[in-house]
Design an enzyme around this catalytic site. Sequence first.
Site, PDB file in Angstrom:
ATOM      1  N   ASP A  96      -4.305  77.573  25.573  1.00  0.00           N
ATOM      2  CA  ASP A  96      -5.223  76.560  26.109  1.00  0.00           C
ATOM      3  C   ASP A  96      -6.192  76.190  24.995  1.00  0.00           C
ATOM      4  O   ASP A  96      -6.434  76.980  24.077  1.00  0.00           O
ATOM      5  CB  ASP A  96      -5.997  77.105  27.324  1.00  0.00           C
ATOM      6  CG  ASP A  96      -6.521  75.995  28.221  1.00  0.00           C
ATOM      7  OD1 ASP A  96      -5.892  75.703  29.260  1.00  0.00           O
ATOM      8  OD2 ASP A  96      -7.559  75.395  27.871  1.00  0.00           O
ATOM      9  N   CYS A 122      -0.076  66.458  37.302  1.00  0.00           N
ATOM     10  CA  CYS A 122      -1.045  66.262  38.386  1.00  0.00           C
ATOM     11  C   CYS A 122      -1.607  64.844  38.366  1.00  0.00           C
ATOM     12  O   CYS A 122      -2.653  64.582  38.951  1.00  0.00           O
ATOM     13  CB  CYS A 122      -2.153  67.307  38.324  1.00  0.00           C
ATOM     14  SG  CYS A 122      -3.007  67.333  36.757  1.00  0.00           S
TER      15      CYS A 122
END
Length: 396
Positions: free
Chosen positions: A253, A340
């Site tokens: 990340d 998403c």
Amino acid sequence: MARPTPAPEIPAIIVSRRGAQRLRDGHVWVYRSDVMPADSVPPGSLVVVTDERGKLLGTAFYSSASQIAIRLLSRQPITDLEGLIRTRIQEAIAYRERVVRDTDAYRIIFSEADFLPGLIVDRYNDLLSLQVLTQAMDSESIRSVILSELNNSLKPAAIIERVDPKIRELEQLPPRSSGALQGDKTSTIFSMNGVKFHFDALEGQKTGAFLDQRENYAAAAQYAHGEALDVFCYQGGFALHLAERCSTVTGVDSSRPALEVADQNAGLNGREIEWIEANAFDLLRDYSEAGKQYNVIILDPPAFAKSKKNVDTALRGYKELNLRALKMLRPGGILVSCSCSYHVSQADFLAVIAEAGQDVHRNLRLLELRTQAKDHPILLNVPETAYLKCAILLLS
Ligand code: SAH
């Protein structure tokens, strides 16, 4: 049967033919361009909505600022708004009792999808995290009804409000800071599918964790084996679920604070996971060029298409990620690929993954085509409520 006439003080809003049709088709929003000028209607009012002929379409919350001027609450007149909000909250809680398993963290109220437009409430064990998105939900009277009902029904240790300053600005609401609305506790430990997580209500993105992926974590874990790479891992949701079955797990990340929580979460579960702070695009390029191989790769990037305008760029982003991941997957490997972005359709998303498969001359079997967890309900007549796509694929 005679309908009760609405209380005279409720202002009326007239919508265009297109707006009326939209409501008759089952949607709950009317855009400003389909609303007749309503300058005298106070921001955040409860309004009666009619078509141009004066025919009642329902009762709604009005926003003077948002492009979504009307959010329908009911197709009937409303005489007791407080009672309606209390009932809707109770129904939202009862729905979760039916469909949510193996977790003490889930979304309790999901705005339109629970017929409470503009309100989001998440539960993390004994804490509730609340977010208000519209002028109407922000009024003191409605806030106090919400708090009172949440307390009656759930008896949380604390209720914490998370403010999104951008949303308040768009709704022309005065700035407000995040913080406890009641109680002192702001952090806790919650568990889903037997995996434990730290939760700090005043840190992190969204309202804390990505609860919408809860069922997908468990689904992905079923197929996990060997070496796994969780790309866009945030606080380790997928990585921690894979760790039970995989020999090694690496999470990537770009956010250091997210990885710090991820590492604490690993400790909480007695797992060893490697966390790498990097730009995922760079790391995937470097790793695939270096010939690294994995048995499982998760791709769960942030929403690339925030509006319709960005769909093409978003699709290019998905293509690149999926292509790099497929190059690094061993035969028999599992790709879990998520999007998403509401604006990217499921069909377009799958087409991009298929294209990536063709580019690497590999066959992809679709094991599961999944969406958001059931505590984030999807209303068929409100397509905007369906946003998450999660494809689990087997590479042969
Ligand atoms: N899979 C996570 C949720 C991912 S949300 C879960 O289940 O909890 C998207 C994540 O992508 C965020 O944590 C954000 O910090 C990270 N991110 C955004 N852009 C990135 C980039 N270019 N490279 C790596 N990570 C990125």
